[in-house]
Design a protein around this motif. Sequence first.
Motif, PDB file in Angstrom:
ATOM      1  N   GLU A 139      34.974  55.495  46.150  1.00 24.60           N
ATOM      2  CA  GLU A 139      34.994  54.940  47.511  1.00 24.60           C
ATOM      3  C   GLU A 139      36.057  53.847  47.643  1.00 24.60           C
ATOM      4  OE1 GLU A 139      31.755  53.375  50.802  1.00 24.60           O
ATOM      5  OE2 GLU A 139      31.188  53.469  48.700  1.00 24.60           O
ATOM      6  N   TRP A 140      36.167  52.987  46.649  1.00 22.18           N
ATOM      7  CA  TRP A 140      37.177  51.924  46.677  1.00 22.18           C
ATOM      8  C   TRP A 140      38.580  52.506  46.588  1.00 22.18           C
ATOM      9  CZ3 TRP A 140      37.219  46.375  46.262  1.00 22.18           C
ATOM     10  CH2 TRP A 140      35.991  45.800  46.577  1.00 22.18           C
ATOM     11  N   ARG A 141      38.763  53.537  45.763  1.00 21.58           N
ATOM     12  CA  ARG A 141      40.098  54.141  45.638  1.00 21.58           C
ATOM     13  C   ARG A 141      40.494  54.844  46.930  1.00 21.58           C
ATOM     14  NH1 ARG A 141      42.047  55.668  39.871  1.00 21.58           N
ATOM     15  NH2 ARG A 141      43.937  55.577  41.112  1.00 21.58           N
ATOM     16  N   GLN A 142      39.540  55.447  47.625  1.00 18.70           N
ATOM     17  CA  GLN A 142      39.829  56.063  48.919  1.00 18.70           C
ATOM     18  C   GLN A 142      40.199  55.021  49.957  1.00 18.70           C
ATOM     19  OE1 GLN A 142      36.287  58.314  49.711  1.00 18.70           O
ATOM     20  NE2 GLN A 142      36.973  60.090  48.547  1.00 18.70           N
ATOM     21  N   ALA A 143      39.735  53.786  49.761  1.00 20.20           N
ATOM     22  CA  ALA A 143      40.060  52.690  50.686  1.00 20.20           C
ATOM     23  C   ALA A 143      41.407  52.057  50.351  1.00 20.20           C
ATOM     24  CB  ALA A 143      38.960  51.644  50.656  1.00 20.20           C
ATOM     25  N   GLY A 144      42.062  52.536  49.294  1.00 20.38           N
ATOM     26  CA  GLY A 144      43.380  52.031  48.954  1.00 20.38           C
ATOM     27  C   GLY A 144      43.438  51.126  47.744  1.00 20.38           C
ATOM     28  N   TYR A 145      42.331  50.932  47.053  1.00 19.18           N
ATOM     29  CA  TYR A 145      42.333  50.074  45.876  1.00 19.18           C
ATOM     30  C   TYR A 145      42.915  50.829  44.683  1.00 19.18           C
ATOM     31  CZ  TYR A 145      40.690  47.318  41.935  1.00 19.18           C
ATOM     32  OH  TYR A 145      40.614  46.580  40.783  1.00 19.18           O
ATOM     33  N   ASP A 146      43.822  50.186  43.973  1.00 16.61           N
ATOM     34  CA  ASP A 146      44.412  50.745  42.762  1.00 16.61           C
ATOM     35  C   ASP A 146      44.136  49.781  41.618  1.00 16.61           C
ATOM     36  OD1 ASP A 146      45.839  52.053  40.820  1.00 16.61           O
ATOM     37  OD2 ASP A 146      47.806  51.662  41.709  1.00 16.61           O
ATOM     38  N   PRO A 147      43.258  50.148  40.677  1.00 17.39           N
ATOM     39  CA  PRO A 147      42.928  49.220  39.596  1.00 17.39           C
ATOM     40  C   PRO A 147      44.109  48.929  38.675  1.00 17.39           C
ATOM     41  CG  PRO A 147      41.842  51.331  39.251  1.00 17.39           C
ATOM     42  CD  PRO A 147      42.497  51.380  40.590  1.00 17.39           C
ATOM     43  N   LEU A 148      45.147  49.737  38.716  1.00 16.71           N
ATOM     44  CA  LEU A 148      46.314  49.515  37.865  1.00 16.71           C
ATOM     45  C   LEU A 148      47.380  48.665  38.547  1.00 16.71           C
ATOM     46  CD1 LEU A 148      46.595  53.088  36.341  1.00 16.71           C
ATOM     47  CD2 LEU A 148      45.461  51.070  35.396  1.00 16.71           C
ATOM     48  N   ASP A 149      47.191  48.326  39.802  1.00 15.50           N
ATOM     49  CA  ASP A 149      48.160  47.508  40.537  1.00 15.50           C
ATOM     50  C   ASP A 149      47.821  46.035  40.324  1.00 15.50           C
ATOM     51  OD1 ASP A 149      50.081  46.500  42.220  1.00 15.50           O
ATOM     52  OD2 ASP A 149      49.072  47.138  44.056  1.00 15.50           O
ATOM     53  N   TRP A 150      48.238  45.482  39.194  1.00 18.41           N
ATOM     54  CA  TRP A 150      47.905  44.099  38.865  1.00 18.41           C
ATOM     55  C   TRP A 150      48.836  43.108  39.562  1.00 18.41           C
ATOM     56  CZ3 TRP A 150      51.850  41.595  36.355  1.00 18.41           C
ATOM     57  CH2 TRP A 150      52.791  42.393  35.735  1.00 18.41           C
ATOM     58  N   ILE A 151      49.938  43.567  40.090  1.00 15.14           N
ATOM     59  CA  ILE A 151      50.869  42.666  40.768  1.00 15.14           C
ATOM     60  C   ILE A 151      50.278  42.198  42.098  1.00 15.14           C
ATOM     61  CG2 ILE A 151      53.137  42.494  41.852  1.00 15.14           C
ATOM     62  CD1 ILE A 151      54.165  44.396  39.681  1.00 15.14           C
ATOM     63  N   ASP A 152      49.686  43.125  42.850  1.00 17.26           N
ATOM     64  CA  ASP A 152      49.097  42.799  44.154  1.00 17.26           C
ATOM     65  C   ASP A 152      47.574  42.714  44.071  1.00 17.26           C
ATOM     66  OD1 ASP A 152      51.618  42.893  45.436  1.00 17.26           O
ATOM     67  OD2 ASP A 152      51.484  45.083  45.500  1.00 17.26           O
ATOM     68  N   TYR A 153      47.053  42.322  42.902  1.00 19.39           N
ATOM     69  CA  TYR A 153      45.613  42.409  42.650  1.00 19.39           C
ATOM     70  C   TYR A 153      44.724  41.720  43.686  1.00 19.39           C
ATOM     71  CZ  TYR A 153      41.066  41.232  40.909  1.00 19.39           C
ATOM     72  OH  TYR A 153      39.725  41.014  40.820  1.00 19.39           O
ATOM     73  N   PRO A 154      44.832  40.460  43.948  1.00 16.46           N
ATOM     74  CA  PRO A 154      43.806  39.895  44.837  1.00 16.46           C
ATOM     75  C   PRO A 154      43.843  40.499  46.231  1.00 16.46           C
ATOM     76  CG  PRO A 154      45.031  38.128  43.758  1.00 16.46           C
ATOM     77  CD  PRO A 154      45.710  39.415  43.454  1.00 16.46           C
ATOM     78  N   GLU A 155      45.042  40.644  46.790  1.00 20.73           N
ATOM     79  CA  GLU A 155      45.145  41.180  48.151  1.00 20.73           C
ATOM     80  C   GLU A 155      44.687  42.638  48.197  1.00 20.73           C
ATOM     81  OE1 GLU A 155      47.909  39.893  46.555  1.00 20.73           O
ATOM     82  OE2 GLU A 155      47.774  37.872  47.394  1.00 20.73           O
ATOM     83  N   ASN A 156      45.072  43.416  47.200  1.00 18.65           N
ATOM     84  CA  ASN A 156      44.707  44.827  47.142  1.00 18.65           C
ATOM     85  C   ASN A 156      43.180  44.987  47.113  1.00 18.65           C
ATOM     86  OD1 ASN A 156      44.730  47.576  46.780  1.00 18.65           O
ATOM     87  ND2 ASN A 156      45.603  47.534  44.746  1.00 18.65           N
ATOM     88  N   ALA A 157      42.517  44.224  46.273  1.00 20.97           N
ATOM     89  CA  ALA A 157      41.067  44.324  46.148  1.00 20.97           C
ATOM     90  C   ALA A 157      40.359  43.804  47.397  1.00 20.97           C
ATOM     91  CB  ALA A 157      40.599  43.553  44.919  1.00 20.97           C
ATOM     92  N   GLN A 158      40.850  42.727  47.972  1.00 18.39           N
ATOM     93  CA  GLN A 158      40.215  42.173  49.163  1.00 18.39           C
ATOM     94  C   GLN A 158      40.355  43.119  50.353  1.00 18.39           C
ATOM     95  OE1 GLN A 158      42.206  38.418  49.421  1.00 18.39           O
ATOM     96  NE2 GLN A 158      40.774  37.405  48.039  1.00 18.39           N
ATOM     97  N   ARG A 159      41.525  43.717  50.502  1.00 13.08           N
ATOM     98  CA  ARG A 159      41.750  44.660  51.598  1.00 13.08           C
ATOM     99  C   ARG A 159      40.849  45.884  51.443  1.00 13.08           C
ATOM    100  NH1 ARG A 159      46.828  44.395  51.527  1.00 13.08           N
ATOM    101  NH2 ARG A 159      47.135  45.827  49.807  1.00 13.08           N
ATOM    102  N   ALA A 160      40.794  46.429  50.224  1.00 13.53           N
ATOM    103  CA  ALA A 160      39.937  47.602  49.987  1.00 13.53           C
ATOM    104  C   ALA A 160      38.467  47.236  50.146  1.00 13.53           C
ATOM    105  CB  ALA A 160      40.201  48.165  48.597  1.00 13.53           C
ATOM    106  N   GLY A 161      38.078  46.048  49.716  1.00 16.91           N
ATOM    107  CA  GLY A 161      36.691  45.615  49.872  1.00 16.91           C
ATOM    108  C   GLY A 161      36.286  45.497  51.326  1.00 16.91           C
ATOM    109  N   ALA A 162      37.201  45.020  52.154  1.00 15.27           N
ATOM    110  CA  ALA A 162      36.912  44.912  53.588  1.00 15.27           C
ATOM    111  C   ALA A 162      36.763  46.306  54.209  1.00 15.27           C
ATOM    112  CB  ALA A 162      38.018  44.136  54.290  1.00 15.27           C
TER     113      ALA A 162
END
Length: 89
Positions: free
Chosen positions: A45-68
């Motif tokens: 579900e998180w990956r479908q929302a755009g979260y990439d666990p391997l994208d450590w460069i944009d980590y906080p923003e990536n996770a927060q956006r996908a979480g929202a």
Amino acid sequence: MNPLPRVVLGMLAGACCFASAAALAQPYDPSQPLTRAQVRADLVEWRQAGYDPLDWIDYPENAQRAGAIVAQRRAQHAGTLAPAGQTTQ
């Protein structure tokens, strides 16, 4: 052949089915551990929302956006599952 043991066995089987169905209908309890299947479904579900666990460069923003996005989808899904006559906030 005595039918009493069959009746008792049938009642026991019915009670087990009822108990297992009631156990599956329990709401989510955060104090209980998740199953492996639940964790995998959550990751999908998180990956479908755009979260990439391997994208450590944009980590906080990536996770927060996908979480929202995941939270919004879950809220919409919960709103569609609300019983008739009840409104969700």
